[in-house]
Write a protein that holds these residues in place. Structure first.
Motif: not given
Length: 172
Positions: A118-119, A122, A126, A128-130, A139, A147, A149-150, A153
């Motif tokens: 998943l990381r 991500s 995107q 960006e880190e998960l 976060d 997002t 997406i976050d 996931l």
């Protein structure tokens, strides 16, 4: 500065404290489990211990898991979980209605691997880190806006946590 996908760093104070605390709690729960003669108490320990670990790793330790030194230690802990699962799976007293009480121990390595997948997703989608969604729009640690997406996931991780733990049995 963005870090590469795979990097190794020394453990920071947070990592040392959380791993040390986790190992002490694990030792205490092991003695509680070994000393208990109540099957229901053993089942409760075997349920909450691995699921608590798996939720903690995503909700609170997602940032540390990016460091492969930390990830390797947690993966080793996951392998110990799997070893205990193999030793406990043949105990008929720990059988539940649909699932064996030790099943959660099997899933730590699977969910740590899923976290890394998943990381990567991500990072690829995107850039960006998960992160883990929170009640706010950011976060927990990075104060980065979460997002869609976050969130998706995160739902995938939780779905696998539930599916693996409650509905999916490998042959014993």
């Amino acid at each position: 500065m963005k870090r590469p996908l795979i990097y190794f760093q020394e453990l920071n104070t947070w990592d040392k404290v959380t791993i040390g605390l986790y190992l002490n709690i694990s030792l205490g729960l092991y003695f509680l489990y070994a000393g208990s003669e109540l099957v229901e108490e053993k089942k409760d320990i075997l349920f909450w211990y691995p699921y608590g670990t798996q939720l903690f790793l995503y909700f609170v330790n997602y940032r540390s898991l990016r460091n492969k030194s930390v990830y390797a230690i947690w993966f080793l802990i996951g392998l110990f979980h799997y070893y205990f699962y193999l030793n406990l799976i043949s105990d008929p007293l720990l059988e539940g209605v649909k699932v064996h009480a030790a099943t959660g121990l099997r899933n730590t390595v699977i969910l740590l691997s899923l976290f890394q997948v998943l990381r990567i997703v991500s990072l690829k989608i995107q850039g960006e880190e998960l992160v883990c969604p929170s009640k706010s729009r950011t976060d927990l640690f990075e104060e980065r806006d979460v997002t869609i997406i976050d969130f998706i996931l995160f739902v995938i991780y939780i779905f696998f946590l539930v599916m693996l733990g409650l509905n999916f049995q490998f042959d014993k």
